[in-house]
Write a protein that holds these residues in place. Sequence first.
Motif, PDB file in Angstrom:
ATOM      1  N   SER A 130       0.825  -1.212   0.000  1.00 61.72           N
ATOM      2  CA  SER A 130       0.000   0.000   0.000  1.00 61.72           C
ATOM      3  C   SER A 130       0.857   1.259   0.000  1.00 61.72           C
ATOM      4  N   VAL A 131       1.935   1.250   0.767  1.00 65.58           N
ATOM      5  CA  VAL A 131       2.826   2.407   0.825  1.00 65.58           C
ATOM      6  C   VAL A 131       3.452   2.663  -0.547  1.00 65.58           C
ATOM      7  N   ILE A 132       3.941   1.608  -1.162  1.00 67.02           N
ATOM      8  CA  ILE A 132       4.568   1.766  -2.483  1.00 67.02           C
ATOM      9  C   ILE A 132       3.544   2.272  -3.495  1.00 67.02           C
ATOM     10  N   GLY A 133       2.354   1.708  -3.465  1.00 70.67           N
ATOM     11  CA  GLY A 133       1.313   2.157  -4.393  1.00 70.67           C
ATOM     12  C   GLY A 133       0.904   3.600  -4.152  1.00 70.67           C
ATOM     13  N   ALA A 134       0.731   3.976  -2.885  1.00 72.18           N
ATOM     14  CA  ALA A 134       0.317   5.346  -2.566  1.00 72.18           C
ATOM     15  C   ALA A 134       1.408   6.349  -2.919  1.00 72.18           C
ATOM     16  N   LEU A 135       2.646   6.003  -2.632  1.00 72.50           N
ATOM     17  CA  LEU A 135       3.739   6.937  -2.952  1.00 72.50           C
ATOM     18  C   LEU A 135       3.935   7.096  -4.455  1.00 72.50           C
ATOM     19  N   SER A 136       3.810   5.994  -5.183  1.00 74.65           N
ATOM     20  CA  SER A 136       3.961   6.117  -6.641  1.00 74.65           C
ATOM     21  C   SER A 136       2.785   6.890  -7.243  1.00 74.65           C
ATOM     22  N   SER A 137       1.604   6.696  -6.705  1.00 74.09           N
ATOM     23  CA  SER A 137       0.446   7.456  -7.179  1.00 74.09           C
ATOM     24  C   SER A 137       0.593   8.936  -6.821  1.00 74.09           C
ATOM     25  N   TYR A 138       1.106   9.224  -5.633  1.00 73.93           N
ATOM     26  CA  TYR A 138       1.329  10.614  -5.222  1.00 73.93           C
ATOM     27  C   TYR A 138       2.384  11.276  -6.108  1.00 73.93           C
ATOM     28  N   ARG A 139       3.378  10.513  -6.492  1.00 76.10           N
ATOM     29  CA  ARG A 139       4.463  11.055  -7.320  1.00 76.10           C
ATOM     30  C   ARG A 139       3.941  11.570  -8.660  1.00 76.10           C
ATOM     31  N   TYR A 140       2.964  10.858  -9.211  1.00 79.52           N
ATOM     32  CA  TYR A 140       2.443  11.265 -10.516  1.00 79.52           C
ATOM     33  C   TYR A 140       1.315  12.288 -10.413  1.00 79.52           C
ATOM     34  N   LYS A 141       0.475  12.195  -9.413  1.00 77.04           N
ATOM     35  CA  LYS A 141      -0.705  13.068  -9.332  1.00 77.04           C
ATOM     36  C   LYS A 141      -0.517  14.271  -8.413  1.00 77.04           C
ATOM     37  N   ARG A 142       0.418  14.206  -7.485  1.00 77.30           N
ATOM     38  CA  ARG A 142       0.675  15.286  -6.523  1.00 77.30           C
ATOM     39  C   ARG A 142      -0.574  15.660  -5.712  1.00 77.30           C
ATOM     40  N   ASN A 143      -1.370  14.658  -5.387  1.00 79.31           N
ATOM     41  CA  ASN A 143      -2.572  14.856  -4.579  1.00 79.31           C
ATOM     42  C   ASN A 143      -2.306  14.225  -3.207  1.00 79.31           C
ATOM     43  N   SER A 144      -2.224  15.056  -2.162  1.00 79.92           N
ATOM     44  CA  SER A 144      -1.861  14.542  -0.836  1.00 79.92           C
ATOM     45  C   SER A 144      -2.944  13.676  -0.213  1.00 79.92           C
ATOM     46  N   SER A 145      -4.170  13.753  -0.717  1.00 82.05           N
ATOM     47  CA  SER A 145      -5.226  12.913  -0.135  1.00 82.05           C
ATOM     48  C   SER A 145      -5.006  11.431  -0.450  1.00 82.05           C
ATOM     49  N   ILE A 146      -4.158  11.144  -1.397  1.00 84.34           N
ATOM     50  CA  ILE A 146      -3.831   9.747  -1.720  1.00 84.34           C
ATOM     51  C   ILE A 146      -3.073   9.102  -0.562  1.00 84.34           C
TER      52      ILE A 146
END
Length: 120
Positions: free
Chosen positions: A31-47
């Motif tokens: 989950s951490v890896i998925g959330a961080l990679s998603s945050y890296r591309y979208k820059r949405n902190s709610s992720i």
Amino acid sequence: MRNQMRERQVALELARQRELFYWLGAFYFTSVIGALSSYRYKRNSSILTPLVPLTFIFAYQADLAYGNKLHRILIEAEHIMQFEPHLLQLPLDVPTPASIDLKRIQNDENKRSHSHPPAF
């Protein structure tokens, strides 16, 4: 003999908690890896928000499986047994042999009086 059985039960429960910790750890890090990679591309902190409760759950399980949580639980249980015995009492106190016999007689009488169901 009872103490050995209790020790085995505690060991089995601790082994169960450690096994659960492995699975929870794999889920958490995925989950951490998925959330961080998603945050890296979208820059949405709610992720990253779901990581907060997951971190608490993971830390609790780690403390239970490998920390001293079980020791603290045993200390609290001893404290309750020593200083708060009223919390451990059964409702209506412990049944006596006389009260058990009386209840058995009442149940037998109820069975006899209601042994024939009404015909429809």
